[in-house]
Scaffold this motif. Structure first.
Motif, PDB file in Angstrom:
ATOM      1  N   ILE A 122     -47.407 -22.552  28.210  1.00  9.14           N
ATOM      2  CA  ILE A 122     -46.542 -23.179  29.215  1.00  9.14           C
ATOM      3  C   ILE A 122     -47.394 -23.726  30.346  1.00  9.14           C
ATOM      4  O   ILE A 122     -47.207 -24.858  30.809  1.00  9.14           O
ATOM      5  N   ASN A 123     -48.361 -22.945  30.789  1.00 14.91           N
ATOM      6  CA  ASN A 123     -49.258 -23.409  31.845  1.00 14.91           C
ATOM      7  C   ASN A 123     -50.068 -24.617  31.396  1.00 14.91           C
ATOM      8  O   ASN A 123     -50.242 -25.581  32.150  1.00 14.91           O
ATOM      9  N   GLU A 142     -45.888 -29.170  23.004  1.00 14.58           N
ATOM     10  CA  GLU A 142     -44.592 -28.505  23.121  1.00 14.58           C
ATOM     11  C   GLU A 142     -44.821 -27.025  23.376  1.00 14.58           C
ATOM     12  O   GLU A 142     -45.894 -26.493  23.133  1.00 14.58           O
ATOM     13  N   SER A 143     -43.797 -26.362  23.828  1.00 17.61           N
ATOM     14  CA  SER A 143     -43.826 -24.904  23.904  1.00 17.61           C
ATOM     15  C   SER A 143     -43.106 -24.354  22.693  1.00 17.61           C
ATOM     16  O   SER A 143     -42.381 -25.055  22.021  1.00 17.61           O
ATOM     17  N   VAL A 144     -43.333 -23.100  22.381  1.00 22.34           N
ATOM     18  CA  VAL A 144     -42.785 -22.548  21.153  1.00 22.34           C
ATOM     19  C   VAL A 144     -42.324 -21.120  21.361  1.00 22.34           C
ATOM     20  O   VAL A 144     -42.892 -20.390  22.153  1.00 22.34           O
ATOM     21  N   MET A 174     -32.736 -21.548  12.351  1.00 24.47           N
ATOM     22  CA  MET A 174     -33.635 -22.311  13.206  1.00 24.47           C
ATOM     23  C   MET A 174     -33.743 -21.656  14.575  1.00 24.47           C
ATOM     24  O   MET A 174     -32.753 -21.167  15.130  1.00 24.47           O
ATOM     25  N   ILE A 175     -34.933 -21.651  15.127  1.00 21.54           N
ATOM     26  CA  ILE A 175     -35.212 -21.038  16.420  1.00 21.54           C
ATOM     27  C   ILE A 175     -34.604 -21.884  17.535  1.00 21.54           C
ATOM     28  O   ILE A 175     -34.703 -23.105  17.528  1.00 21.54           O
ATOM     29  N   MET A 176     -33.981 -21.225  18.497  1.00 23.74           N
ATOM     30  CA  MET A 176     -33.404 -21.902  19.654  1.00 23.74           C
ATOM     31  C   MET A 176     -34.303 -21.659  20.867  1.00 23.74           C
ATOM     32  O   MET A 176     -34.630 -20.519  21.171  1.00 23.74           O
ATOM     33  N   ASP A 177     -34.688 -22.735  21.582  1.00 23.33           N
ATOM     34  CA  ASP A 177     -35.688 -22.583  22.630  1.00 23.33           C
ATOM     35  C   ASP A 177     -35.422 -23.514  23.805  1.00 23.33           C
ATOM     36  O   ASP A 177     -35.429 -24.731  23.649  1.00 23.33           O
ATOM     37  N   THR A 178     -35.212 -22.933  24.999  1.00 22.32           N
ATOM     38  CA  THR A 178     -35.014 -23.740  26.201  1.00 22.32           C
ATOM     39  C   THR A 178     -36.314 -24.351  26.701  1.00 22.32           C
ATOM     40  O   THR A 178     -36.291 -25.204  27.585  1.00 22.32           O
ATOM     41  N   GLY A 179     -37.440 -23.936  26.151  1.00 16.69           N
ATOM     42  CA  GLY A 179     -38.733 -24.463  26.576  1.00 16.69           C
ATOM     43  C   GLY A 179     -39.277 -25.525  25.660  1.00 16.69           C
ATOM     44  O   GLY A 179     -40.460 -25.863  25.728  1.00 16.69           O
ATOM     45  N   GLN A 336     -42.764 -34.013  37.351  1.00 15.88           N
ATOM     46  CA  GLN A 336     -43.821 -34.197  36.365  1.00 15.88           C
ATOM     47  C   GLN A 336     -43.464 -33.644  34.988  1.00 15.88           C
ATOM     48  O   GLN A 336     -44.199 -33.861  34.031  1.00 15.88           O
ATOM     49  N   ASP A 337     -42.363 -32.922  34.880  1.00 12.46           N
ATOM     50  CA  ASP A 337     -41.981 -32.339  33.594  1.00 12.46           C
ATOM     51  C   ASP A 337     -40.465 -32.162  33.537  1.00 12.46           C
ATOM     52  O   ASP A 337     -39.869 -31.556  34.432  1.00 12.46           O
ATOM     53  N   ARG A 338     -39.840 -32.683  32.475  1.00 13.54           N
ATOM     54  CA  ARG A 338     -38.385 -32.634  32.354  1.00 13.54           C
ATOM     55  C   ARG A 338     -37.915 -31.503  31.450  1.00 13.54           C
ATOM     56  O   ARG A 338     -36.717 -31.259  31.324  1.00 13.54           O
ATOM     57  N   THR A 339     -38.832 -30.820  30.791  1.00 12.67           N
ATOM     58  CA  THR A 339     -38.451 -29.818  29.804  1.00 12.67           C
ATOM     59  C   THR A 339     -37.882 -28.556  30.437  1.00 12.67           C
ATOM     60  O   THR A 339     -36.806 -28.091  30.067  1.00 12.67           O
ATOM     61  N   PHE A 340     -38.596 -27.990  31.406  1.00  5.53           N
ATOM     62  CA  PHE A 340     -38.277 -26.658  31.899  1.00  5.53           C
ATOM     63  C   PHE A 340     -37.207 -26.680  32.999  1.00  5.53           C
ATOM     64  O   PHE A 340     -37.054 -27.654  33.724  1.00  5.53           O
ATOM     65  N   TYR A 341     -36.498 -25.537  33.101  1.00  4.36           N
ATOM     66  CA  TYR A 341     -35.442 -25.375  34.088  1.00  4.36           C
ATOM     67  C   TYR A 341     -35.949 -24.518  35.250  1.00  4.36           C
ATOM     68  O   TYR A 341     -36.274 -23.345  35.072  1.00  4.36           O
ATOM     69  N   TYR A 342     -36.000 -25.109  36.440  1.00  2.00           N
ATOM     70  CA  TYR A 342     -36.535 -24.447  37.627  1.00  2.00           C
ATOM     71  C   TYR A 342     -35.416 -23.941  38.538  1.00  2.00           C
ATOM     72  O   TYR A 342     -34.352 -24.569  38.632  1.00  2.00           O
TER      73      TYR A 342
END
Length: 495
Positions: A122-123, A142-144, A174-179, A336-342
């Motif tokens: 992630i970092n 990607e993150s996994v 299938m794996i579910m991933d918010t990241g 700078q990143d749209r994937t993660f939820y802050y």
């Protein structure tokens, strides 16, 4: 004709139970600790150890069977939005395969090793995005949820869903991933594939399979201008060296009784490396444009993470209303990143005592550095070192009645509770920028490292500027992501 609403009900396993308390402050963004917040909570040692004993004997055949309905809804990712609510059947990844671990401690240590890999990645992903905000190169990061760590099955701390793909429908775990953002599954011809529980998807047998061309807007979203002729290739790299690559395609994706969605974009992987605990692929729930949530233009989604060590169930829901008793706070955006939820955290308290941690420790900077993300794939909550040490030291001070023992793996603070049935532990509360507070129960503060009674403080330090609220601290409550209004809510006992 009105579209038929989806009704979705998902299956998780229950890990720990949460309780929530709300406070408000009209004068300061950091709420003062008050008598309305409990100072101690009870940890049921006996119940936690019972779950630890049973996890290695989980029978995958107890999973609810896939059910199908002929209703199909067409979705155009460019200009169409789905209506009504729907959800997915979900299961803990440990339920897919018989674990190879000799005891519970071995399983936990494997989970923690996987967790370190995910946090490291992630970092790395965020660092890469700061350098290249385009994120449109041929090789994407990607993150996994479940990276490989050895040649045997490991516990991942993740969750999987039973999803149908193609027409006629073939079902897959299938794996579910918010990241993560990109959806993918293994496909024939399989030039190099890992072992999965279900037969590998064969696109030749599906009438709804369609390759994405290089000239399509969908391919440009993934590739940028690098793809010139023919079908659109994809390649996703993960932090541990595992990867998936193949063709970018559109397919019909089905959700059991809830119906199906046409024209969902996913990767059809012909070469895939990594150990994914028998899952066929991954479904991305992140904030990027190619995630499932973005493609179906979901107004919201929510989940309740339940115990990885139990056989109880819960749901992942889309477009459903947030529970009225939710403790809410704004979702923050990283430019700078749209994937993660802050989320914005202004402080932490232990036993009702607010810690002396500068608010800047948790601040999301304009540059994209720092901040706090809510992540379903990271198990153990990570805090910047200064914040973690303040939290740990105060917890140890207030828990002096507990018999301490040596630390291990990620944990530097552990206790020997082998002679105990229940114990009282000081509460840990997160204070949000909204002025509201979330208080964790004992079961989400101390967790068993083995099946004999060694419990450890379930937090770890982070050397980077980022902090992560992991799945263990989310378990037992419904976590609701309001994507329209950019609000996240936490509500107890809505599983």
């Amino acid at each position: 004709m009105a579209q038929k609403p989806f009704a979705l009900y998902a299956i998780f396993s229950v890990f720990f139970t949460f309780s929530l308390f709300s406070t408000t402050s009209s004068h300061s963004p950091v709420p003062e600790a008050s008598n309305s917040i409990a100072t101690t909570l009870v940890l049921d040692v006996k119940a936690s150890l019972k779950q630890a004993h049973q996890i290695l004997s989980v029978d995958p055949h107890t999973l609810r069977p896939f059910e199908q309905e002929e209703h199909v809804q067409s979705v155009d990712p460019k200009n169409s939005s789905s209506s009504g609510s729907f959800s997915l059947l979900l299961y803990p990844t440990d339920a897919l395969v018989n674990t190879q671990h000799k005891d519970y401690k071995s399983l936990v240590l494997s989970r923690l090793e996987r967790d370190k890999v995910r946090v490291k990645y992630i970092n790395a992903k965020l660092d890469l995005d700061l350098i290249n905000n385009e994120k449109k190169s041929m090789i994407r990061q990607e993150s996994v949820s479940t990276p490989i760590s050895s040649g045997r099955s490991i516990g991942t701390g993740g969750y999987v869903s039973r999803i149908g793909v193609g027409n006629p429908v073939k079902e897959f775990y299938m794996i579910m991933d918010t990241g993560s953002d990109i959806n993918w599954l293994q496909c024939k011809p399989c030039y190099d594939c890992y072992k999965q529980k279900d037969p590998v998807f064969d696109p030749i047998l599906s009438s709804s399979y369609k390759q994405v061309t290089c000239r399509s807007q969908l391919c440009k979203m993934l590739q940028g201008p690098s793809c010139m002729v023919g079908s659109c290739p994809y390649k996703v790299l993960y932090g541990d060296g595992s990867y998936t690559k193949g063709d970018f395609v559109t397919e019909t994706v089905s959700f059991g009784n809830s119906g199906a969605l046409r024209n969902i974009v996913l990767g059809c992987g012909h070469t895939n490396r990594g150990l994914w605990d028998g899952a066929a692929g991954l479904v991305g729930l992140g904030g990027g444009p190619l995630s499932l949530t973005s493609q179906i233009k979901a107004s919201s989604f929510s989940y309740c993470l339940v115990d990885l060590n139990s056989v109880q169930s819960s749901s992942l829901e889309f477009n459903s209303e947030r529970p009225s008793d939710s403790v809410t706070t704004p979702l923050l955006k990283n430019s700078q990143d749209r994937t993660f939820y802050y989320v914005g955290i202004t402080g932490i308290s232990v036993g009702g005592k607010l810690l002396s941690i500068p608010q800047s420790i948790f601040q999301l900077e304009e540059s994209g550095n720092g901040g706090v993300i809510v992540d379903s794939g990271t198990v153990i909550t990570r805090l910047r070192t200064e914040a973690y040490e303040s939290l740990r030291d105060e917890f140890k001070k207030q828990a002096q009645q507990l018999p301490s023992t040596s630390g291990e793996a990620l944990f530097d603070t552990c206790y020997d509770l082998s002679e105990e049935t229940t114990v009282e532990v000081p509460t840990v509360s997160f204070h949000f920028s909204s002025g509201k507070s979330l208080t964790l129960p004992g079961n989400n503060i101390l967790v068993p490292l083995d099946s004999t009674g060694k419990f450890c403080f379930a937090f770890a330090p982070m050397s980077s500027s980022l902090s992560i609220i992991g799945s263990l601290q989310q378990q037992g409550m419904r976590v609701s992501f309001d994507l329209v209004n950019s609000v996240i809510g936490f509500s107890p006992n809505k599983c």
